[in-house]
Design an enzyme around this catalytic site. Sequence first.
Site, short mmCIF file in Angstrom:
data_model
loop_
_atom_site.label_atom_id
_atom_site.label_comp_id
_atom_site.label_asym_id
_atom_site.label_seq_id
_atom_site.Cartn_x
_atom_site.Cartn_y
_atom_site.Cartn_z
N ARG A 112 0.80 -1.22 0.00
CA ARG A 112 0.00 0.00 0.00
C ARG A 112 0.84 1.27 0.00
NH1 ARG A 112 -2.97 -3.43 3.58
NH2 ARG A 112 -4.90 -4.15 2.60
N LYS A 138 2.06 10.98 -11.82
CA LYS A 138 1.10 10.17 -12.56
C LYS A 138 1.76 8.85 -12.93
CE LYS A 138 -1.61 12.13 -15.68
NZ LYS A 138 -2.08 13.01 -16.79
N GLU A 149 7.31 16.81 -26.22
CA GLU A 149 6.79 17.19 -24.90
C GLU A 149 7.35 18.54 -24.45
OE1 GLU A 149 4.38 15.93 -23.35
OE2 GLU A 149 4.27 13.76 -23.65
N LYS A 151 5.68 22.57 -15.54
CA LYS A 151 4.91 21.42 -15.06
C LYS A 151 4.79 21.45 -13.53
CE LYS A 151 3.82 16.64 -15.52
NZ LYS A 151 3.99 15.37 -16.26
N GLU A 208 -5.38 16.38 -11.37
CA GLU A 208 -5.98 16.65 -12.67
C GLU A 208 -7.50 16.82 -12.59
OE1 GLU A 208 -5.84 14.52 -16.97
OE2 GLU A 208 -3.92 14.68 -15.94
N ARG A 259 -4.60 20.89 -14.62
CA ARG A 259 -3.52 20.01 -15.04
C ARG A 259 -3.80 19.34 -16.38
NH1 ARG A 259 -0.24 15.43 -11.42
NH2 ARG A 259 1.06 14.71 -13.15
N ASN A 318 -2.01 17.85 -21.33
CA ASN A 318 -2.30 16.79 -22.31
C ASN A 318 -2.57 17.35 -23.70
OD1 ASN A 318 -2.19 14.39 -20.63
ND2 ASN A 318 -3.98 15.22 -19.59
N HIS A 336 -2.46 15.06 -26.70
CA HIS A 336 -2.46 13.68 -26.23
C HIS A 336 -3.74 12.93 -26.58
CE1 HIS A 336 1.02 15.18 -24.15
NE2 HIS A 336 1.21 14.06 -23.49
N HIS A 342 -2.84 9.61 -28.12
CA HIS A 342 -3.14 8.33 -27.48
C HIS A 342 -3.95 7.43 -28.40
CE1 HIS A 342 -2.53 9.89 -23.07
NE2 HIS A 342 -1.39 9.73 -23.73
N HIS A 372 5.72 7.44 -27.98
CA HIS A 372 4.72 8.33 -27.38
C HIS A 372 4.90 9.76 -27.88
CE1 HIS A 372 2.08 10.19 -24.48
NE2 HIS A 372 3.08 10.90 -24.00
#
Length: 373
Positions: free
Chosen positions: A134, A156, A198, A240, A250, A254, A258, A261, A265, A278
């Site tokens: 955990r 993330k 990026e 960032k 997010e 935030r 993206n 993206h 994606h 990517h």
Amino acid sequence: MASIPLPPASRPISDQTRVHIDLGERSYDILIGGGLLVADSFAGLPKSSKALIVTNTTVGPLYTAKLRAALAPHHKTVLDIELPDGEQYKDWPALNQIFTRLLEEAADRKTVLYALGGGVIGDMTGFAAACYMRGVPFVQVPTTLLSQVDSSVGGKTAINHPAGKNMIGAFYQPQRVICDLDTLDTLPQNELLAGLAEVIKYGPIADADFLSWLEAHMDKLLARDRAALMHAVKRSCEIKAWVVGQDEKESGLRAILNFGHTFGHAIEAGMGYGQWLHGEAVGCGMVMASDLSARLGLIDEATSLRICALIERTGLPVKGPDLGADRYIELMQVDKKAEGGEIRFVVVGPLGQAGMKPAPDAMVRDVIAAHTR
């Protein structure tokens, strides 16, 4: 649209610098510079009897021994595991290899994980750290430009699912990020270009002056000029860090990170993970998102073409694969920013500001048709 009161850009004044990410008790530093894979870079981090370096079969032979030596003063035992290299291995079986190694070595809650590699390794190591017992500490040691300016910062973590990229994961912050620019010396050129995608995104969404700087210094970045890379990494991390400090999970702001993206994606998932890098998919996605921003009346066509010209100048692809508009839309409907089946796109307007908006289906199809082959 979000107008971000970012800190002023600062030029590096030495071979090493740091950016602080302010998240209260989860705050940490991003160290940037050359020669950082040394013991001093890891001073003050959680102590533990055991540590595990998670890397891949490409990066491991290059840097595991050096990182192991740097960590030796801080841990009694430094273990390592090499995973297969590639986006197609960002999945449950590879993640489970990390858990198996931790269990076989009787790792406890103080065991520290070190992510040595690019975005895939960073995401999977962070997700493993979030889940094992955990939650155990982890440190990002990104070795690609893309991971240094984006994926290693902000907590993330995720793995992919065949139906959608990064759909299974957790927000879990590292203890520190160590961006050793020396590791970029061994980076293949296509990976450098993927990282530049990026870097470029930060200009249109947050800092028009940075976009102008990139236009003026792109030749130096492509030639791996150390001072230019230092500034690009530092400014990207500053932007960032500020955004994540305002919206860690997010819930709103935030999401502007993206930019490109949603389309990108869809390209990655539609082609099969690993077929496009990517950053290649994001670069092409930014071309589409810039065109969409212009069609929505948020920027003029000249601004859209300006963004596209910079992306094309890097050598990144500006035409996406012809998956068919229906397939693009199907994949984008499972994007994390979609709500109630409605696709929301990160759009720019005016330059240096960004937000999220839906777009008419016919307009989206026109964008896809204009930028695929």
